[in-house]
Design a protein around this motif. Structure first.
Motif, PDB file in Angstrom:
ATOM      1  N   MET A 237       4.069  13.465 -14.055  1.00 51.60           N
ATOM      2  CA  MET A 237       5.018  12.253 -13.062  1.00 51.60           C
ATOM      3  C   MET A 237       4.847  12.469 -11.723  1.00 51.60           C
ATOM      4  O   MET A 237       6.069  10.980 -10.857  1.00 51.60           O
ATOM      5  CB  MET A 237       6.507  11.791 -13.683  1.00 51.60           C
ATOM      6  N   SER A 238       5.051  13.470 -11.420  1.00 53.83           N
ATOM      7  CA  SER A 238       4.999  13.801  -9.794  1.00 53.83           C
ATOM      8  C   SER A 238       3.941  13.388  -8.824  1.00 53.83           C
ATOM      9  O   SER A 238       3.920  12.579  -7.477  1.00 53.83           O
ATOM     10  CB  SER A 238       5.186  15.078  -9.055  1.00 53.83           C
ATOM     11  N   VAL A 239       3.231  13.015  -9.679  1.00 54.50           N
ATOM     12  CA  VAL A 239       1.249  12.927  -8.468  1.00 54.50           C
ATOM     13  C   VAL A 239       1.345  10.858  -7.933  1.00 54.50           C
ATOM     14  O   VAL A 239       2.397   9.995  -8.080  1.00 54.50           O
ATOM     15  CB  VAL A 239       0.200  12.547 -10.111  1.00 54.50           C
ATOM     16  N   LYS A 240       1.231  11.359  -7.213  1.00 56.19           N
ATOM     17  CA  LYS A 240       0.946  10.477  -5.964  1.00 56.19           C
ATOM     18  C   LYS A 240      -0.094   9.334  -6.095  1.00 56.19           C
ATOM     19  O   LYS A 240      -1.473   9.467  -6.312  1.00 56.19           O
ATOM     20  CB  LYS A 240       0.527  10.853  -4.648  1.00 56.19           C
TER      21      LYS A 240
ATOM     22  N   ASN B 183      -4.439   8.983 -13.897  1.00 52.14           N
ATOM     23  CA  ASN B 183      -5.329   8.441 -15.117  1.00 52.14           C
ATOM     24  C   ASN B 183      -6.058   9.483 -15.926  1.00 52.14           C
ATOM     25  O   ASN B 183      -5.136  11.038 -16.171  1.00 52.14           O
ATOM     26  CB  ASN B 183      -6.602   7.707 -14.796  1.00 52.14           C
ATOM     27  N   GLY B 184      -6.646   9.281 -17.340  1.00 54.92           N
ATOM     28  CA  GLY B 184      -6.439  10.784 -18.108  1.00 54.92           C
ATOM     29  C   GLY B 184      -7.246  11.862 -17.750  1.00 54.92           C
ATOM     30  O   GLY B 184      -6.852  13.214 -17.735  1.00 54.92           O
ATOM     31  N   ALA B 185      -8.730  11.213 -16.492  1.00 56.37           N
ATOM     32  CA  ALA B 185      -8.757  12.929 -15.531  1.00 56.37           C
ATOM     33  C   ALA B 185      -7.452  13.617 -15.074  1.00 56.37           C
ATOM     34  O   ALA B 185      -7.632  14.959 -14.433  1.00 56.37           O
ATOM     35  CB  ALA B 185      -9.972  12.165 -14.188  1.00 56.37           C
ATOM     36  N   LYS B 186      -6.529  13.271 -14.134  1.00 59.10           N
ATOM     37  CA  LYS B 186      -6.051  13.807 -13.740  1.00 59.10           C
ATOM     38  C   LYS B 186      -5.027  13.984 -14.382  1.00 59.10           C
ATOM     39  O   LYS B 186      -4.654  15.111 -13.939  1.00 59.10           O
ATOM     40  CB  LYS B 186      -4.778  12.510 -12.579  1.00 59.10           C
ATOM     41  N   ALA B 187      -4.137  13.759 -15.390  1.00 59.53           N
ATOM     42  CA  ALA B 187      -4.033  14.573 -16.823  1.00 59.53           C
ATOM     43  C   ALA B 187      -4.188  15.526 -16.915  1.00 59.53           C
ATOM     44  O   ALA B 187      -3.854  17.044 -17.560  1.00 59.53           O
ATOM     45  CB  ALA B 187      -3.635  13.212 -17.655  1.00 59.53           C
ATOM     46  N   LEU B 188      -5.712  15.595 -17.408  1.00 53.37           N
ATOM     47  CA  LEU B 188      -6.272  16.898 -18.171  1.00 53.37           C
ATOM     48  C   LEU B 188      -6.570  17.942 -17.029  1.00 53.37           C
ATOM     49  O   LEU B 188      -5.895  18.922 -17.249  1.00 53.37           O
ATOM     50  CB  LEU B 188      -7.847  16.090 -18.318  1.00 53.37           C
ATOM     51  N   GLU B 189      -6.471  18.038 -15.439  1.00 57.08           N
ATOM     52  CA  GLU B 189      -6.808  18.731 -14.415  1.00 57.08           C
ATOM     53  C   GLU B 189      -4.989  19.235 -14.630  1.00 57.08           C
ATOM     54  O   GLU B 189      -5.049  20.346 -14.591  1.00 57.08           O
ATOM     55  CB  GLU B 189      -6.683  17.741 -12.951  1.00 57.08           C
ATOM     56  N   ILE B 190      -3.700  18.464 -14.284  1.00 56.44           N
ATOM     57  CA  ILE B 190      -2.981  19.257 -15.138  1.00 56.44           C
ATOM     58  C   ILE B 190      -1.994  19.642 -15.743  1.00 56.44           C
ATOM     59  O   ILE B 190      -1.640  21.037 -15.603  1.00 56.44           O
ATOM     60  CB  ILE B 190      -2.093  17.855 -14.196  1.00 56.44           C
ATOM     61  N   ALA B 191      -2.614  19.210 -16.975  1.00 55.53           N
ATOM     62  CA  ALA B 191      -2.364  20.115 -18.184  1.00 55.53           C
ATOM     63  C   ALA B 191      -3.424  21.268 -18.377  1.00 55.53           C
ATOM     64  O   ALA B 191      -2.679  22.181 -18.470  1.00 55.53           O
ATOM     65  CB  ALA B 191      -3.026  18.890 -19.635  1.00 55.53           C
ATOM     66  N   LYS B 192      -4.435  21.507 -17.480  1.00 57.91           N
ATOM     67  CA  LYS B 192      -5.108  23.070 -17.754  1.00 57.91           C
ATOM     68  C   LYS B 192      -4.968  23.514 -16.715  1.00 57.91           C
ATOM     69  O   LYS B 192      -4.479  25.150 -17.235  1.00 57.91           O
ATOM     70  CB  LYS B 192      -6.506  22.346 -17.189  1.00 57.91           C
TER      71      LYS B 192
END
Length: 269
Positions: free
Chosen positions: A180-183, A187-196
């Motif tokens: 939620m804090s991403v500026k 998208n899906g790629a960014k969410a996967l990165e943070i999940a990792k």
């Protein structure tokens, strides 16, 4: 009914007390008038029309009063409809198949949030929800992915819904808050990165993202939001009230405290 009497009634009804009263009385009195009075002649109709026109021109505030009253009635009717919808959908609001619970799962009060990871107001409200969860050990917070801001939001929600199988409790909340804090757009790629970064197995996540259950969970929440009449995010459910927008920590706390005290978001007295 004599024409003179009808004119007298019209004069009484059309005083500046408000057109809302006129409209209400006209609707309720119409059957009685139809039974008691003969149809008006063209001349009588014109006389009544002229009288109404003259009264409104002399007291144009009648129109403003009527619009204010109409808006008030619409607001009350909408609130009642939403309360009924919330009561009817109570079980679905906390369905574990379509929700993530943070805070105290056995809490004595529940705050449900419908949110979108690309919603600026949701990002603002995140700090309020986090603070409330930390300050209130008896608060249960239910997060529901409601991706209504485009394909990027849907992709991010698919990752988030899939991630709940691997990230539990505080780990999931930390992942949620970081996402939620991403500026900018998420998208899906960014969410996967943070999940990792949060410790999730990305390959498993990718498979879960494509699972029918993940798609069904998101579609179910979107359909639920439609039934509740949600038109934007964030939307909070407290008791049987829907609270729209980032209203602030104090406002949310006040409503939660009121529900604890009297079962409603606003207590009398």
């Amino acid at each position: 009914m004599a024409f003179r009497t009808l004119i007298g009634m019209a004069q009484a009804w059309l005083r500046p007390a408000g057109l809302a009263l006129v409209l209400g009385l006209t609707a309720s009195a119409a059957p009685a008038l139809a039974q008691q009075a003969q149809p008006l002649s063209p001349e009588q109709r014109k006389a009544v029309t002229d009288l109404v026109r003259e009264t409104i021109l002399q007291h144009p505030e009648i129109i403003q009063d009527a619009l204010i009253e109409l808006e008030r009635r619409n607001t009350v009717a909408q609130a009642e409809a939403q309360r009924s919808a919330v009561a009817a959908e109570k079980a679905r609001l906390t369905d574990p198949a379509t929700s993530v619970v943070i805070g105290n799962p056995e809490g004595d009060i529940t705050l449900v949030e419908f949110m979108d990871y690309n919603c600026g107001f949701c990002k603002r409200a995140m700090e309020d929800v986090t603070a409330l969860a930390k300050a209130d050990p008896k608060l249960r917070v239910v997060l529901k992915d409601f991706p209504i801001l485009g394909p990027d939001s849907v992709e991010a929600s698919r990752v988030a819904v899939a991630a709940k199988a691997q990230l539990q409790g505080q780990k999931y909340f930390d992942f949620h808050n970081k996402l939620m804090s991403v500026k900018g757009r998420v998208n899906g790629a960014k969410a996967l990165e943070i999940a990792k970064e949060a410790g999730a197995d990305v390959e498993k996540l990718k498979k879960e993202m494509e699972a029918p259950a993940t798609k069904a969970a998101i579609e179910s929440t979107v359909a639920l939001g439609d039934r509740l009449g949600l038109t934007g995010t964030p939307a909070f459910i407290i008791g049987e009230e829907i609270v729209f927008g980032a209203v602030g920590q104090a406002a949310l706390k006040q409503k939660l405290d009121s529900v604890r005290r009297c079962g409603k978001t606003e207590c009398a007295g």
